[in-house]
Enzyme design. Sequence first.
Site, PDB file in Angstrom:
ATOM      1  N   LYS A   1       0.830  -1.203   0.000  1.00  0.00           N
ATOM      2  CA  LYS A   1       0.000   0.000   0.000  1.00  0.00           C
ATOM      3  C   LYS A   1       0.869   1.258   0.000  1.00  0.00           C
ATOM      4  O   LYS A   1       0.654   2.170  -0.800  1.00  0.00           O
ATOM      5  CB  LYS A   1      -0.925   0.005   1.216  1.00  0.00           C
ATOM      6  CG  LYS A   1      -1.862   1.212   1.270  1.00  0.00           C
ATOM      7  CD  LYS A   1      -2.745   1.176   2.501  1.00  0.00           C
ATOM      8  CE  LYS A   1      -1.966   1.587   3.728  1.00  0.00           C
ATOM      9  NZ  LYS A   1      -2.824   1.814   4.910  1.00  0.00           N
TER      10      LYS A   1
ATOM     11  N   ASP B   1      -6.632  -0.011   0.903  1.00  0.00           N
ATOM     12  CA  ASP B   1      -6.595  -0.023   2.364  1.00  0.00           C
ATOM     13  C   ASP B   1      -7.957  -0.505   2.856  1.00  0.00           C
ATOM     14  O   ASP B   1      -8.760  -1.022   2.080  1.00  0.00           O
ATOM     15  CB  ASP B   1      -6.248   1.361   2.914  1.00  0.00           C
ATOM     16  CG  ASP B   1      -7.283   2.414   2.535  1.00  0.00           C
ATOM     17  OD1 ASP B   1      -8.340   2.062   1.948  1.00  0.00           O
ATOM     18  OD2 ASP B   1      -7.058   3.596   2.824  1.00  0.00           O
TER      19      ASP B   1
END
Length: 216
Positions: free
Chosen positions: A124, A142
């Site tokens: 991420k 996320d």
Amino acid sequence: MDKIAKVPHLREELDWLDQTYGVEKEGFFHQEHWQLLVAIMLSAQSTDKQVDEVLPKLYGRFPTVQEIAQATEEEIGEEIKSVGLYKSKAKHVKSCCMQLAEQYGGEVPTTIEELVKLAGVGRKTATLFLADAYGIPGVTVDTHVFRISHRLGWANGKNPVETEEELMRVLPKDHWNRINFQLIYHGRSICTARKAKCSECGLQAWCEKRVEKKQA
């Protein structure tokens, strides 16, 4: 086949997100790429405002990647105390900057494969960095993106990696970088994890989760 045609009302949903949350996210305070990477690392489980408040002082005390690499975890922690999980983040920031200084000559790698080798940098963080630093398209998944994309019926992957792959197939490439901050804003204000405020949501007419509730 046009990606838009694969998901009913996707164009309307994306247009609403663009109009509501904008198409560009204000970047973190930084001058160099290593500083941007550190900022993104600090942003996990913290607000952008909290992070931006500590960055000028942190980079004022440690203006180069070599200096922050040589600092102690305690010294780094002193400058980022207001950021969530600051002790573990201080440890990761030091280790990451040591790697950058010793293995990459102070430069930040430009591929996900190299970035995720750095301490404290997951997929991420790597995807966000590449998007913000170099404009490289990528979908960052996320908890907000995972939850909302499933509720809208854009994806049904069992984990973030599967969901990322699905969203890259579904979403137009020019929306990849901005879908993360748009869904973060939407997830914090409207489509929350505990109880979605469906009556306040501009996407409710097309939301698969909303339709399922009506049909139940």
